[in-house]
Scaffold this motif. Structure first.
Motif, PDB file in Angstrom:
ATOM      1  N   UNK A 164     -31.126 -10.166  -0.171  1.00  0.00           N
ATOM      2  CA  UNK A 164     -32.303 -10.124   0.702  1.00  0.00           C
ATOM      3  C   UNK A 164     -33.073 -11.435   0.626  1.00  0.00           C
ATOM      4  N   UNK A 165     -33.317 -11.907  -0.585  1.00  0.00           N
ATOM      5  CA  UNK A 165     -34.069 -13.146  -0.754  1.00  0.00           C
ATOM      6  C   UNK A 165     -33.290 -14.345  -0.216  1.00  0.00           C
ATOM      7  N   UNK A 166     -31.978 -14.321  -0.381  1.00  0.00           N
ATOM      8  CA  UNK A 166     -31.155 -15.405   0.169  1.00  0.00           C
ATOM      9  C   UNK A 166     -31.358 -15.524   1.680  1.00  0.00           C
ATOM     10  N   UNK A 167     -31.365 -14.380   2.366  1.00  0.00           N
ATOM     11  CA  UNK A 167     -31.540 -14.409   3.818  1.00  0.00           C
ATOM     12  C   UNK A 167     -32.963 -14.817   4.198  1.00  0.00           C
ATOM     13  N   UNK A 168     -33.944 -14.408   3.409  1.00  0.00           N
ATOM     14  CA  UNK A 168     -35.316 -14.830   3.695  1.00  0.00           C
ATOM     15  C   UNK A 168     -35.441 -16.344   3.558  1.00  0.00           C
ATOM     16  N   UNK A 169     -34.821 -16.897   2.528  1.00  0.00           N
ATOM     17  CA  UNK A 169     -34.859 -18.347   2.333  1.00  0.00           C
ATOM     18  C   UNK A 169     -34.165 -19.064   3.485  1.00  0.00           C
ATOM     19  N   UNK A 170     -33.044 -18.503   3.947  1.00  0.00           N
ATOM     20  CA  UNK A 170     -32.338 -19.116   5.072  1.00  0.00           C
ATOM     21  C   UNK A 170     -33.187 -19.058   6.341  1.00  0.00           C
ATOM     22  N   UNK A 171     -33.887 -17.945   6.537  1.00  0.00           N
ATOM     23  CA  UNK A 171     -34.766 -17.827   7.702  1.00  0.00           C
ATOM     24  C   UNK A 171     -35.901 -18.840   7.625  1.00  0.00           C
ATOM     25  N   UNK A 172     -36.471 -18.996   6.430  1.00  0.00           N
ATOM     26  CA  UNK A 172     -37.564 -19.958   6.251  1.00  0.00           C
ATOM     27  C   UNK A 172     -37.074 -21.381   6.480  1.00  0.00           C
ATOM     28  N   UNK A 173     -35.916 -21.692   5.939  1.00  0.00           N
ATOM     29  CA  UNK A 173     -35.361 -23.038   6.120  1.00  0.00           C
ATOM     30  C   UNK A 173     -34.985 -23.303   7.573  1.00  0.00           C
ATOM     31  N   UNK A 174     -34.683 -22.228   8.316  1.00  0.00           N
ATOM     32  CA  UNK A 174     -34.357 -22.370   9.738  1.00  0.00           C
ATOM     33  C   UNK A 174     -35.607 -22.461  10.609  1.00  0.00           C
TER      34      UNK A 174
END
Length: 336
Positions: A164-174
């Motif tokens: 979950x956190x991995x995807x949140x980080x990817x969303x933030x970086x995007x």
């Protein structure tokens, strides 16, 4: 898990036990709303944003009945909150929104165990969360930042917080501002201590700033608070004003209070005091939202102004009413 520290609900499912929707029921699409329905939706969302939930219902129903899936979801949210749990109305609206493709409606139904307890289950999927995952994962893998952010909630529901956190980080970086703001909040509070550690506040600041610079009002206010904790008062004041201008109620309250009495907080500029303007701002907030904090500040400071000055301020308040964007508490879509 919903994006909050607490979640209290009571399942009210007696009326739903044993009920199921037909397997061949057509899923609603989301048409382009007509002018009247769009206006109703906007007013409903404005009212929802200031927590006038019961008043928002009739407006959102007009848009939902025209096929607007987002309005269906928020009607589910309103009934769940007002009924203190998954009432018949909440389930019905969530189910309609889920059939229309809203992944957070699917997660609400999963959280409420609606498939198990009320036999309202998705077609061709083992569970509502599986349906949400199957819908959002391909979009996220193709680079959709909103879908990436949604997967944070999906994988938390699946009990996989690391993914979950991995995807949140990817969303933030995007570049997704909501994900950036939420990642900042998680970073700031990662120690679990209150108040947060200064090192965590400093680590969170860049994420708040990225979202704030995109015009995301909650991040503007969170950035102002992070700067306040670091005693960077000039920057704090600038971002507090920005959050106010973008409709954040807490930011507007802080600005009004600084004008009314600059001594209440260190971040208020020493030369800012304008009691009539401050009273006008706070009076407008109260008149528009019935905010109790605004009412309390005015009550505690009424001796600072004469009756004539208060009358002048309340006339000036008309200029602060119903500004665009409208005032809001900016409740998260998938909150408590």
């Amino acid at each position: 898990m919903p994006r909050t520290n607490m979640f209290v609900a009571t399942l009210v499912l007696g009326l739903w036990a044993g009920m199921a929707y037909p397997a061949d029921e057509e899923r609603p699409s989301t048409p382009i709303l007509g002018a009247e329905e769009q206006q109703a939706k906007e007013e409903g969302m404005r009212l929802y944003g200031i927590r006038w939930r019961s008043v928002a219902i009739s407006h959102l129903e007009k848009a939902a009945e025209a096929g607007d899936v987002e309005s269906m979801y928020y009607l589910g949210e309103i009934h769940r909150f007002m009924d203190r749990g998954m009432s018949r109305e909440a389930i019905d609206w969530y189910h309609s929104a889920a059939q229309g493709g809203d992944p957070h409606a699917m997660l609400r139904l999963e959280w409420g165990m609606i498939c198990e307890l009320a036999d309202i289950c998705p077609e061709d999927h083992d569970s509502w969360v599986d349906m949400a995952l199957e819908q959002e994962l391909p979009r996220a893998e193709k680079g959709d930042p909103e879908a990436m952010s949604t997967l944070f909630d999906v994988y938390n529901m699946l009990g996989d917080p690391r993914t979950a956190l991995d995807w949140l980080e990817r969303a933030a970086e995007a570049g997704n501002p909501e994900a950036q703001d939420w990642l900042g909040t998680i970073t700031q509070n990662r120690s679990g201590e209150l108040p947060p550690k200064l090192e965590d506040v400093k680590a969170a600041e860049p994420w708040f700033r990225k979202a704030a610079e995109q015009g995301y009002a909650p991040a503007m206010y969170n950035l102002s608070l992070a700067l306040r904790k670091q005693e960077r008062h000039d920057e704090d004041w600038e971002w507090t004003q920005q959050s106010s201008q973008h409709g954040h109620i807490s930011g507007r309250l802080a600005v009004g209070w600084c004008y009314l009495d600059h001594t209440w907080a260190d971040f208020c500029p020493d030369d800012i005091e304008d009691r009539i303007k401050g009273w006008a701002i706070l009076h407008a907030v109260y008149k528009e939202t019935r905010n109790e904090t605004a009412e309390g500040i005015l009550g505690r400071h009424q001796d600072l102004l004469t009756e004539a000055e208060i009358a002048e301020a309340e006339k000036l308040a008309e200029d602060w009413l119903n500004r665009d964007p409208p005032l809001s508490y900016f409740p998260p879509k998938y909150g408590f």
